[in-house]
Design a protein around this motif. Structure first.
Motif, short mmCIF file in Angstrom:
data_model
loop_
_atom_site.label_atom_id
_atom_site.label_comp_id
_atom_site.label_asym_id
_atom_site.label_seq_id
_atom_site.Cartn_x
_atom_site.Cartn_y
_atom_site.Cartn_z
N GLY A 60 35.82 52.53 41.65
CA GLY A 60 36.60 51.36 41.98
C GLY A 60 36.04 50.13 41.28
N ALA A 61 36.61 48.97 41.59
CA ALA A 61 36.23 47.74 40.89
C ALA A 61 34.79 47.34 41.17
CB ALA A 61 37.18 46.61 41.29
N LEU A 62 34.36 47.38 42.42
CA LEU A 62 33.00 46.94 42.73
C LEU A 62 31.96 47.86 42.10
CD1 LEU A 62 31.02 45.07 44.10
CD2 LEU A 62 31.32 46.37 46.23
N ASP A 63 32.18 49.16 42.20
CA ASP A 63 31.24 50.10 41.58
C ASP A 63 31.23 49.94 40.06
OD1 ASP A 63 30.08 51.45 43.78
OD2 ASP A 63 31.93 52.55 44.08
N THR A 64 32.41 49.70 39.48
CA THR A 64 32.48 49.46 38.04
C THR A 64 31.69 48.22 37.67
OG1 THR A 64 34.64 50.54 37.82
CG2 THR A 64 34.05 48.94 36.12
N ALA A 65 31.85 47.15 38.46
CA ALA A 65 31.13 45.90 38.19
C ALA A 65 29.62 46.09 38.30
CB ALA A 65 31.60 44.81 39.14
N ALA A 299 35.51 39.25 44.69
CA ALA A 299 36.75 39.51 43.96
C ALA A 299 36.97 41.01 43.78
CB ALA A 299 36.71 38.80 42.60
N CYS A 300 35.90 41.73 43.45
CA CYS A 300 36.00 43.19 43.30
C CYS A 300 36.32 43.86 44.62
CB CYS A 300 34.69 43.75 42.72
SG CYS A 300 34.35 43.24 41.02
N TRP A 301 35.71 43.39 45.68
CA TRP A 301 35.95 43.94 47.02
C TRP A 301 37.42 43.80 47.41
CZ3 TRP A 301 37.39 41.75 51.79
CH2 TRP A 301 37.11 42.52 52.93
N LEU A 302 38.00 42.63 47.14
CA LEU A 302 39.42 42.41 47.44
C LEU A 302 40.30 43.30 46.58
CD1 LEU A 302 39.43 38.51 47.69
CD2 LEU A 302 39.84 40.11 49.58
N LEU A 303 39.96 43.44 45.29
CA LEU A 303 40.73 44.29 44.39
C LEU A 303 40.71 45.74 44.86
CD1 LEU A 303 42.32 44.67 41.76
CD2 LEU A 303 40.15 44.70 40.52
N ASP A 304 39.57 46.21 45.28
CA ASP A 304 39.46 47.59 45.76
C ASP A 304 40.31 47.85 47.00
OD1 ASP A 304 37.80 48.68 43.83
OD2 ASP A 304 35.96 48.11 44.88
N ARG A 305 40.52 46.82 47.81
CA ARG A 305 41.28 46.98 49.04
C ARG A 305 42.76 46.64 48.89
NH1 ARG A 305 36.39 46.97 49.72
NH2 ARG A 305 35.31 47.79 51.57
N GLY A 306 43.18 46.40 47.66
CA GLY A 306 44.58 46.12 47.42
C GLY A 306 45.04 44.80 47.97
N ARG A 307 44.11 43.88 48.20
CA ARG A 307 44.44 42.58 48.75
C ARG A 307 44.59 41.56 47.61
NH1 ARG A 307 40.20 41.81 53.62
NH2 ARG A 307 41.06 39.69 53.53
N ASP A 308 45.16 40.42 47.93
CA ASP A 308 45.37 39.38 46.93
C ASP A 308 44.01 38.93 46.39
OD1 ASP A 308 46.14 37.31 45.34
OD2 ASP A 308 47.06 36.11 46.93
N HIS A 309 43.81 39.15 45.09
CA HIS A 309 42.51 38.87 44.49
C HIS A 309 42.60 37.87 43.35
CE1 HIS A 309 44.38 42.06 42.08
NE2 HIS A 309 43.77 41.49 41.05
N VAL A 310 43.78 37.31 43.11
CA VAL A 310 43.99 36.47 41.93
C VAL A 310 43.10 35.24 41.97
CG1 VAL A 310 45.66 35.08 40.66
CG2 VAL A 310 46.33 37.30 41.57
N GLU A 311 43.15 34.49 43.09
CA GLU A 311 42.31 33.30 43.20
C GLU A 311 40.84 33.67 43.17
OE1 GLU A 311 41.37 29.53 46.21
OE2 GLU A 311 42.40 31.32 46.96
N ALA A 312 40.48 34.74 43.87
CA ALA A 312 39.07 35.15 43.92
C ALA A 312 38.54 35.51 42.54
CB ALA A 312 38.91 36.33 44.87
N ALA A 313 39.38 36.19 41.74
CA ALA A 313 38.95 36.55 40.38
C ALA A 313 38.79 35.31 39.52
CB ALA A 313 39.96 37.51 39.76
N SER A 314 39.67 34.33 39.69
CA SER A 314 39.55 33.08 38.93
C SER A 314 38.30 32.32 39.34
CB SER A 314 40.79 32.21 39.13
OG SER A 314 41.93 32.79 38.54
N LEU A 315 38.03 32.26 40.64
CA LEU A 315 36.81 31.61 41.12
C LEU A 315 35.57 32.28 40.54
CD1 LEU A 315 37.80 31.12 44.87
CD2 LEU A 315 37.24 29.26 43.29
N ALA A 316 35.57 33.59 40.53
CA ALA A 316 34.43 34.33 40.02
C ALA A 316 34.26 34.11 38.52
CB ALA A 316 34.59 35.82 40.32
N LYS A 317 35.37 34.15 37.79
CA LYS A 317 35.31 33.97 36.33
C LYS A 317 34.72 32.61 35.97
CE LYS A 317 37.05 33.27 31.99
NZ LYS A 317 37.00 32.08 31.16
N VAL A 318 35.19 31.56 36.62
CA VAL A 318 34.68 30.22 36.35
C VAL A 318 33.21 30.13 36.72
CG1 VAL A 318 34.84 27.79 37.02
CG2 VAL A 318 36.92 29.09 36.57
#
Length: 376
Positions: A60-65, A299-318
Motif C-alpha cells: 500500500g501507500a504507507l509501506d511504499t513510502a 497522507a499515505c494513511w488516508l490514501l490506503d483507507r480510500g479516504r479523501d487525501h488530496v489536501e493531505a498530499a498537498s500539505l505533505a508535498k509542500v
C-alpha cells in the motif's frame, strides 16, 4: 492512533536501507545505467506497489513510502531515487489501475522486474501548472490512435521503454477532453530528445518527447476516452504522498552527517556543536524533518483507507519539499567551506532538493489546493 511501525515494516525498511547504500555509485556524474536499474529492481524497488502476480510486492501507500524513505536515506544519488519513484508512481500506478487486461500484465511484469523503464510525459511548454492548456492531440483511427504534439519534460525519457502520456481527444471537452495512453518507445512517430543539462537530480535523465503522427494501439489507452485528467490526478495523489518520502530519507541521512560533523569539527578549542548557533540550527533541522515526515505518513494513511487525501498530499508535498531545501541550506552553512565543495556531497543535496518544490505540481499550486480545501 498508533505511531509505531510494525516489526515487518521495520525489517523491510532496514533491508532496503542496507542494500541502498550500495546503489547509485555507477551513476555518479552521469545518468543511471541499465545494470544499475536492474540492481535496484533486484531489491524490489521498481515494483513496490505493483501486484504480486506481476512480480511486484503489492504494498500500500504507507509501506511504499517507508521503502522509498529507506532508499533515499541509504542512496546518496537522489536522482536515482527520484527516477525509480517517478517510474513507479507516475507511470506504473496508472497502468496498474487503468490499463486494459491484455496489456496490463505484460507492462506491469516488465516494470516490476526492471526490464522496462517508464517515463511520464505530461508537461508541455505552454501547459505546466495549467494542464488545461494541453496541445498534444490524439485522434481515433480504427484500432489505433494518432498522437501529435510535444512534451517538454519527461523524467527518464532518454532511457524509457514506455511513456505514460496525455493528449486531447475532445477539444471542447475541457477536463473531460483528455485521454491517457501508455506508448511503447517502438511506436512509429515517437521521437525522444537529448537529455537536458540540469541543476540537480543528475542521475535521472530528462528530455523532450515528440509525437509526430505517432500510431498507438487503442489497447494501450488507459481508461476510457476523457478519463485522462482524472487518471493524472490519481497518479499525482500517489506521487505526492509517496515520492517525497525519498526526501525524508535524504534529510535523515543529511541530519546524521551534520551531527557527526558538529561533533568532530573543532573551532575555538571545542566542537562546533557546543555553540548554540550550530546546535539550534540542527534542532530546527530535526523539527522540520519530523513534522514533514508525519504529514507524509498521514497522507499515505488516508490514501490506503480510500479516504479523501488530496489536501493531505498537498500539505505533505509542500512541507517535505520546503524542509528539504531549508535543511540543505542549513547543512551547507554547518559544513562551511567544505559544504560548498563537491566531495562532501552536501552541495549536491541542495541541488537535488531545489526541484522538489517544482515537480509534482508546484508548491504554489499545492497552496491553491489547500486554500480551496479550507473554504477559500
Amino acid at each position: 492512533m498508533d505511531f509505531d511501525i510494525s516489526t515487518a515494516q521495520k525489517k523491510r525498511y532496514d533491508e532496503i536501507f542496507a542494500a541502498a547504500r550500495d546503489l547509485g555509485h555507477a551513476s555518479v556524474g552521469g545518468h543511471f545505467t541499465r545494470e544499475e536499474w536492474r540492481a535496484v529492481a533486484c531489491v524490489g524497488l521498481t515494483g513496490l506497489c505493483l501486484p504480486a502476480e506481476h512480480g511486484g510486492t503489492g504494498l500500500g501507500a504507507l509501506d511504499t513510502a517507508l521503502c522509498i524513505e529507506a532508499f533515499g536515506r541509504g542512496c546518496s544519488e537522489t536522482g536515482l531515487v527520484f527516477a525509480v519513484s517517478a517510474h513507479l508512481l507516475a507511470c506504473a500506478v496508472p497502468i496498474r489501475d487503468f490499463a486494459a487486461d491484455e496489456v496490463r500484465g505484460q507492462l506491469l511484469t516488465g516494470l516490476s522486474s526492471g526490464e522496462l523503464v517508464a517515463a511520464n510525459a505530461m508537461t508541455e511548454d505552454g501547459a505546466g501548472s495549467d494542464v488545461g492548456l494541453l496541445t498534444a492531440t490524439a485522434v481515433r483511427d480504427g484500432d489505433m490512435y494518432i498522437l501529435d504534439g510535444e512534451k517538454s519534460f519527461a523524467s527518464n525519457g532518454p532511457m524509457a521503454d514506455v511513456f505514460v502520456t496525455y493528449a486531447v481527444t475532445d477539444p471542447a471537452g475541457g477536463f473531460l477532453g483528455v485521454t491517457a495512453f501508455a506508448v511503447p518507445r517502438t511506436a512509429d512517430g515517437l521521437k525522444v530528445g537529448d537529455p537536458f543539462e540540469k541543476m540537480g537530480l543528475g542521475s535521472c535523465p530528462a528530455s523532450r518527447v515528440r509525437f509526430q503522427s505517432c500510431r498507438v494501439p487503442a489497447s494501450h489507452r488507459l481508461g476510457e476516452e476523457g478519463q485522462g485528467s482524472a487518471i493524472f490526478q490519481h497518479s499525482m495523489g500517489w506521487e505526492r504522498a509517496c515520492l517525497f518520502a525519498g526526501y525524508v530519507g535524504l534529510m535523515e541521512r543529511q541530519l546524521q552527517q551534520c551531527v557527526e560533523h558538529a561533533r568532530s569539527r573543532r573551532q575555538f578549542g571545542r566542537p562546533i556543536g557546543e555553540f548554540q548557533a550550530i546546535s539550534h540550527r540542527i534542532a530546527t533541522m530535526r523539527q522540520r524533518l519530523e513534522a514533514s515526515r508525519l504529514l507524509l505518513y498521514r497522507a499515505c494513511w488516508l490514501l490506503d483507507r480510500g479516504r479523501d487525501h488530496v489536501e493531505a498530499a498537498s500539505l505533505a508535498k509542500v512541507a517535505v519539499s520546503e524542509a528539504a531545501v531549508a535543511n540543505s541550506l542549513d547543512a551547507v552553512q554547518i559544513f562551511g567551506g567544505s559544504g560548498y565543495l563537491t566531495p562532501t556531497g552536501v552541495e549536491q543535496q541542495l541541488r537535488d532538493s531545489v526541484p522538489s518544490t517544482i515537480f509534482s505540481g508546484t508548491n504554489e499550486i499545492q497552496r491553491e489546493i489547500i486554500a480551496r480545501a479550507v473554504g477559500l
